[in-house]
Design a protein around this motif. Structure first.
Motif, short mmCIF file in Angstrom:
data_model
loop_
_atom_site.label_atom_id
_atom_site.label_comp_id
_atom_site.label_asym_id
_atom_site.label_seq_id
_atom_site.Cartn_x
_atom_site.Cartn_y
_atom_site.Cartn_z
N SER A 136 0.84 -1.18 0.00
CA SER A 136 0.00 0.00 0.00
C SER A 136 0.88 1.24 0.00
O SER A 136 2.02 1.20 0.46
N THR A 137 0.33 2.35 -0.48
CA THR A 137 1.02 3.63 -0.38
C THR A 137 0.59 4.40 0.87
O THR A 137 1.11 5.49 1.14
N ASP A 138 -0.35 3.87 1.63
CA ASP A 138 -0.94 4.55 2.78
C ASP A 138 0.04 4.55 3.96
O ASP A 138 0.44 3.48 4.44
N ARG A 139 0.36 5.73 4.46
CA ARG A 139 1.31 5.83 5.57
C ARG A 139 0.75 5.34 6.90
O ARG A 139 1.51 5.14 7.85
N ASP A 140 -0.56 5.15 7.00
CA ASP A 140 -1.12 4.63 8.25
C ASP A 140 -0.49 3.29 8.63
O ASP A 140 -0.41 2.94 9.81
N TYR A 141 -0.04 2.54 7.63
CA TYR A 141 0.54 1.23 7.92
C TYR A 141 1.92 1.32 8.56
O TYR A 141 2.46 0.30 9.01
N HIS A 142 2.50 2.52 8.62
CA HIS A 142 3.81 2.65 9.28
C HIS A 142 3.74 2.17 10.72
O HIS A 142 4.74 1.69 11.26
N GLN A 143 2.57 2.30 11.35
CA GLN A 143 2.45 1.90 12.75
C GLN A 143 2.59 0.39 12.95
O GLN A 143 2.83 -0.06 14.08
N LEU A 144 2.46 -0.39 11.89
CA LEU A 144 2.55 -1.85 12.00
C LEU A 144 3.98 -2.37 11.83
O LEU A 144 4.25 -3.54 12.13
N LEU A 145 4.88 -1.53 11.35
CA LEU A 145 6.20 -2.02 10.95
C LEU A 145 7.02 -2.48 12.15
O LEU A 145 6.94 -1.92 13.24
N GLY A 146 7.80 -3.52 11.90
CA GLY A 146 8.63 -4.08 12.96
C GLY A 146 9.58 -5.11 12.39
O GLY A 146 9.78 -5.18 11.17
N PRO A 147 10.16 -5.94 13.24
CA PRO A 147 11.15 -6.93 12.78
C PRO A 147 10.63 -7.87 11.69
O PRO A 147 11.40 -8.32 10.85
N THR A 148 9.32 -8.16 11.71
CA THR A 148 8.78 -9.11 10.73
C THR A 148 7.78 -8.48 9.78
O THR A 148 7.23 -9.18 8.92
N VAL A 149 7.51 -7.19 9.90
CA VAL A 149 6.51 -6.53 9.06
C VAL A 149 7.16 -5.37 8.31
O VAL A 149 7.79 -4.50 8.92
N VAL A 150 6.99 -5.36 6.98
CA VAL A 150 7.47 -4.26 6.15
C VAL A 150 6.32 -3.81 5.26
O VAL A 150 5.30 -4.48 5.15
N GLN A 151 6.52 -2.65 4.64
CA GLN A 151 5.51 -2.10 3.73
C GLN A 151 6.11 -2.01 2.34
O GLN A 151 7.28 -1.64 2.18
N LEU A 152 5.31 -2.36 1.34
CA LEU A 152 5.75 -2.31 -0.05
C LEU A 152 5.00 -1.20 -0.77
O LEU A 152 3.78 -1.26 -0.92
N ASN A 153 5.74 -0.18 -1.20
CA ASN A 153 5.15 0.93 -1.95
C ASN A 153 5.78 0.93 -3.33
O ASN A 153 6.90 1.42 -3.53
N THR A 154 5.07 0.38 -4.31
CA THR A 154 5.66 0.20 -5.64
C THR A 154 5.63 1.47 -6.48
O THR A 154 6.04 1.44 -7.64
N THR A 155 5.18 2.59 -5.91
CA THR A 155 5.29 3.86 -6.63
C THR A 155 6.68 4.46 -6.46
O THR A 155 7.03 5.41 -7.18
N ARG A 156 7.45 3.93 -5.54
CA ARG A 156 8.78 4.46 -5.28
C ARG A 156 9.81 3.77 -6.18
O ARG A 156 9.52 2.75 -6.81
N ALA A 157 11.03 4.34 -6.22
CA ALA A 157 12.11 3.73 -6.97
C ALA A 157 12.34 2.30 -6.48
O ALA A 157 12.09 1.99 -5.31
N VAL A 158 12.82 1.44 -7.36
CA VAL A 158 12.94 0.02 -7.06
C VAL A 158 13.72 -0.22 -5.77
O VAL A 158 13.34 -1.07 -4.95
N ASP A 159 14.80 0.52 -5.56
CA ASP A 159 15.64 0.27 -4.39
C ASP A 159 15.08 0.90 -3.11
O ASP A 159 15.68 0.79 -2.04
N ARG A 160 13.92 1.56 -3.21
CA ARG A 160 13.33 2.21 -2.04
C ARG A 160 11.89 1.74 -1.79
O ARG A 160 11.19 2.33 -0.97
N ARG A 161 11.48 0.70 -2.46
CA ARG A 161 10.08 0.29 -2.38
C ARG A 161 9.71 -0.37 -1.07
O ARG A 161 8.56 -0.29 -0.64
N VAL A 162 10.65 -1.03 -0.44
CA VAL A 162 10.37 -1.70 0.83
C VAL A 162 10.65 -0.73 1.97
O VAL A 162 11.78 -0.27 2.15
N ILE A 163 9.61 -0.41 2.73
CA ILE A 163 9.72 0.52 3.85
C ILE A 163 9.81 -0.29 5.14
O ILE A 163 8.97 -1.14 5.41
N THR A 164 10.84 -0.02 5.91
CA THR A 164 11.09 -0.77 7.13
C THR A 164 10.89 0.11 8.36
O THR A 164 10.79 1.34 8.27
N GLU A 165 10.91 -0.54 9.49
CA GLU A 165 10.86 0.18 10.77
C GLU A 165 12.01 1.18 10.87
O GLU A 165 11.83 2.31 11.33
#
Length: 278
Positions: A136-165
């Motif tokens: 998702s591109t929705d930043r609300d999911y940032h609250q879920l991020l942690g050691p086992t949870v990441v966010q995938l935003n495919t609108t970003r550059a390939v090397d920046r698509r995975v958002i981590t804690e």
């Protein structure tokens, strides 16, 4: 020997549908002239993301329930009110998209009465140590991020698509469990949350430094000066705004992950042809 469970990919269905309808790089028309961009783009973007993950995954697509916003609108009538002015015509493609997902063995879920965000948060919370990817591109999911949870935003550059804690900490200066406190302070236009006037990202980071939450601020000695007095005066609304963006993780759902890998979707054009749309 017990094999490691495959990652669980949770797709925010409407977030992807809006991207397909309004952000796809070209308009796609069927031979009869119909604009099929919403459906074609949805399937094409989902297929591409699945392929780019480069490993077997279990993929589930979650859609908002028909009245999913109503619960939050009770406590905050302006919640997402501005979105009512959007063109909702892409929703007309929803039955065909859901049929296409079912025909190709991809699980989807629409939970009446709940937003997709809450369903996804509940599924992520119940995944234990299994790796979870929230698409998702929705930043609300940032609250879920942690050691086992990441966010995938495919609108970003390939090397920046995975958002981590770590990225949330580095970029915004707060931990994922402070994200809702942060948004309550700075606001979020996409959810019609105004935030506290005069408090921007830098001041919010200072207020929340050291792991503080909104509840800690009245006794922190930091509510001084004009901005501090303004926050003290609007502390009640700020707590309400935080509650609005806090995702539920305790829903009783009638679906659960199976741990079985999802097969790759066919080409979008193939699916539309099979459904007699192309």
């Amino acid at each position: 020997m017990v094999s490691e469970p495959i990652p669980l990919v949770l797709v925010d269905g409407f977030n992807l549908l809006w991207r397909a309808a309004y952000g796809f790089p070209a308009r796609i028309t069927a031979p009869d002239g119909r604009d099929v961009t919403a459906m074609f783009g949805f399937l094409a973007l989902l297929r591409k993301a699945h392929r780019e993950l480069g490993q077997p995954t279990e993929c589930m697509v979650v859609f908002d329930g028909e009245d999913g916003w109503q619960g939050r609108q009770v406590s905050h009538p302006g919640y997402k009110e501005h979105r009512r002015e959007l063109d909702f015509s892409p929703i007309a493609w929803l039955p065909a998209i859901q049929q296409a997902l079912s025909d190709n063995g991809l699980v989807w879920h629409e939970s009446r009465g709940w937003e997709a965000d809450d369903v996804i948060a509940t599924l992520a919370a119940g995944a234990g140590e299994r790796e979870v990817v929230v698409m998702s591109t929705d930043r609300d999911y940032h609250q879920l991020l942690g050691p086992t949870v990441v966010q995938l935003n495919t609108t970003r550059a390939v090397d920046r698509r995975v958002i981590t804690e770590l990225e949330v900490r580095d970029r915004h200066g707060v931990a994922p469990d402070q994200w809702c406190d942060y948004i309550a302070l700075v606001g979020d236009r996409s959810d019609a949350i105004p935030g506290i006037s005069g408090i921007g990202p830098i001041r919010a980071r200072r207020l929340l430094a050291g792991g503080r939450h909104l509840d800690d601020l009245p006794d922190s000695g930091l509510l001084v000066g004009a901005h501090g007095r303004r926050l003290a005066a609007e502390f009640g609304p700020a707590l309400n705004w935080r509650a609005l963006v806090t995702l539920r993780t305790d829903l009783e759902l009638d679906i659960s992950p199976t741990g079985v890998a999802t097969e790759e979707l066919p080409l979008a054009a193939t699916i539309l042809h099979d459904q007699g749309i192309w």
